[in-house]
Scaffold this active site. Structure first.
Site, PDB file in Angstrom:
ATOM      1  N   GLU A  13      27.411  36.350  40.478  1.00 14.85           N
ATOM      2  CA  GLU A  13      28.673  36.967  40.839  1.00 14.85           C
ATOM      3  C   GLU A  13      28.595  37.748  42.154  1.00 14.85           C
ATOM      4  O   GLU A  13      29.516  37.719  42.956  1.00 14.85           O
ATOM      5  CB  GLU A  13      29.117  37.900  39.713  1.00 14.85           C
ATOM      6  CG  GLU A  13      30.519  38.412  39.917  1.00 14.85           C
ATOM      7  CD  GLU A  13      31.240  38.548  38.593  1.00 14.85           C
ATOM      8  OE1 GLU A  13      32.027  37.648  38.276  1.00 14.85           O
ATOM      9  OE2 GLU A  13      31.000  39.539  37.877  1.00 14.85           O
ATOM     10  N   ASP A  14      27.508  38.447  42.371  1.00 12.01           N
ATOM     11  CA  ASP A  14      27.461  39.411  43.474  1.00 12.01           C
ATOM     12  C   ASP A  14      26.643  39.005  44.686  1.00 12.01           C
ATOM     13  O   ASP A  14      26.565  39.758  45.649  1.00 12.01           O
ATOM     14  CB  ASP A  14      26.921  40.769  42.964  1.00 12.01           C
ATOM     15  CG  ASP A  14      27.848  41.395  41.944  1.00 12.01           C
ATOM     16  OD1 ASP A  14      29.016  40.963  41.884  1.00 12.01           O
ATOM     17  OD2 ASP A  14      27.416  42.297  41.205  1.00 12.01           O
TER      18      ASP A  14
END
Ligand code: MN
Length: 500
Positions: free
Chosen positions: A84-85
């Site tokens: 996600e990051d």
């Protein structure tokens, strides 16, 4: 920056040491690989606290190591925010760490994506459902998510007040109940207390102040009671360990809501219990007999969760006693094994345990848990029913009611359930054909509200039919679904007849 670097190394060492302390053959090089990969991937990122981001996955992994989880779970925890990051993809994780770890990381990522992209109201049910779906495949996804949430709650001070409220509410409504349902009180109690700190700050402070004020009084009565108990158990040659425990804040808070509106602790027995650990199940009942001779038990307060375990498998004997000098106090009697289940629930059966060889032969217990969750999930087909599930069956303030079938089988229902709920819990055909109900041998209407310990017999008739008004008299989503299903079917038949 140097301070941060030192902290990161310290946390990494703590993780490895913890893993080494319980794991028979930890794959430290895999942990090392995941740690350096995650450190590089998150290198330029910082938490709201100003700390390097990598501290978050490290702390999440440490929480899981303290729960004695396997190497794969801990590796996945180190990698859980990568997809996600950062710019790394699922393929990268697959290539570097293999499909099992990718599956775990993807599971956690999916839960996060859901909570980010779905409207607040839907989110509660949808994420909940996905969580459960993921759990049926691999419960470790949920455990990682719970540890992730716990660390986020521990660092919530750095978020805006609005975010604090939102995240705490979600924790109290979704994550703490899941942890509780899985029986992991080691997580659920911390989640509840942290959420309470932000959602009910004045009540939180009030309880803390009252606990501080009553500390010396409490410790005096502890000393006396523990001494008396150890004495009498020793005289009866029972091997035991007697320890006092404070209950967690949120459970004290819940009790004060039940008893009165102001957040006031009336008596010490509301806030602590004395735990007696023994070796065998038989010892539990022997201890009960011995202490009921020493102190007067408070009527109606004895609970046998050994014969009738809670739905999350919790087992113990609970009783409240009266001491001449210290007043009422609660006692919980458990074997060491029951204590493990009380703390770790579902995990107790397959976390690494140095004392026993359980990890290896826990397949059957795992399967039982899986059946239990699948059953739980199948009952509820659409989101609205999931909402009901959370609101009713998992109502934060509800208590369970236990009833018996004619054959003495135990059934469990949310508080306020009726005999109609009972009938549908047995079978939809029984529910659809209720004529009347025998409660402890006496005739009652189907709308009768169940009380603890009732023996219920449903008398059916082939001419009997459900009443649409029953929807107002049932508590379980199961009964609601089945009643609706009956009337939907009937509507369909009517339509077919009129079409002919
Ligand atoms: Mn995270």
């Amino acid at each position: 920056m140097y301070e941060h670097y030192k902290l990161i190394i310290k946390l990494y060492e703590e993780l490895c040491n913890t893993l080494n302390s319980y794991h028979p053959c930890p794959n430290i090089s895999l942990i090392q690989k995941a740690f350096s990969f995650a450190s590089t991937a998150h290198a330029k990122q910082f938490r709201k606290s100003g700390e390097p981001f990598i501290i978050h996955p490290l702390k999440t992994a440490i929480i899981l190591a303290n729960l004695h989880l396997d190497t794969e779970t801990i590796v996945a925890a180190l990698l859980h925010d990568i997809i996600e990051d950062t710019n790394f993809s699922c393929e990268d994780i697959d290539t570097l760490f293999g499909s099992e770890i990718l599956f775990l990381v993807e599971g956690v990522t999916k839960i996060d994506q859901l909570t980010n992209h779905i409207s607040r109201d839907e989110l509660k049910s949808e994420s909940f459902r996905k969580l459960i779906l993921a759990a049926t495949k691999d419960i470790r996804v949920i455990i990682i998510k719970l540890a992730d949430r716990l660390h986020n709650m521990q660092t919530l001070d750095f978020q805006s007040p609005h975010k604090q409220q939102e995240i705490s509410l979600e924790t109290l409504e979704i994550y703490a109940p899941i942890a509780q349902r899985l029986g992991i009180s080691a997580l659920s109690c911390q989640l509840e207390d942290l959420a309470m700190k932000y959602l009910y700050p004045s009540e939180y402070t009030s309880i803390m102040n009252q606990l501080t004020k009553s500390k010396s009084k409490r410790e005096t009565s502890w000393k006396e009671i523990i001494f008396e108990l150890q004495n009498v158990l020793g005289q009866n040659n029972i091997q035991s360990k007697v320890t006092p425990h404070l209950k967690h804040f949120f459970s004290i808070y819940r009790k004060t809501i039940f008893s009165n509106e102001s957040c006031h602790i009336d008596s010490l027995y509301d806030i602590y219990y004395v735990e007696i650990l023994v070796e065998t199940l038989k010892d539990c009942y022997t201890v009960l007999g011995v202490i009921h001779q020493l102190y007067n038990p408070v009527p109606g307060r004895f609970k046998d969760y050994i014969a009738i375990p809670k739905s999350n498998m919790y087992q113990a004997l609970h009783t409240t006693l009266v001491s001449k000098n210290s007043g009422k106090f609660e006692v919980q009697i458990k074997t060491t094994e029951m204590k493990q289940t009380a703390l770790y629930g579902i995990l107790a059966h397959w976390r690494y345990n140095i004392d026993s060889d359980k990890f290896c032969n826990s397949k059957i217990e795992k399967a039982q848990w899986l059946d239990f969750i699948i059953e739980w999930q199948l009952e509820f087909k659409n989101n609205r029913d999931y909402m009901e599930l959370i609101k009713n069956d998992f109502n934060l303030f509800s208590k369970d009611i236990f009833c018996f079938t004619r054959n003495g089988e135990v059934r469990q229902f949310p508080l306020g359930s009726s005999a109609i709920d009972f009938a549908y819990a047995i079978h939809s055909d029984i529910g659809n054909a209720i004529k009347y109900v025998l409660v402890n041998g006496k005739i009652k209407s189907p709308e009768y509200i169940l009380c603890n310990g009732d023996q219920i017999e449903i008398i059916t008739s082939s001419n009997a039919k459900p009443n649409i008004d029953w929807l107002n008299h049932v508590k379980t989503s199961n009964a609601k679904n089945k009643i609706r299903k009956f009337f939907n079917k009937e509507k369909l038949t009517d339509l077919k007849i009129s079409a002919k």
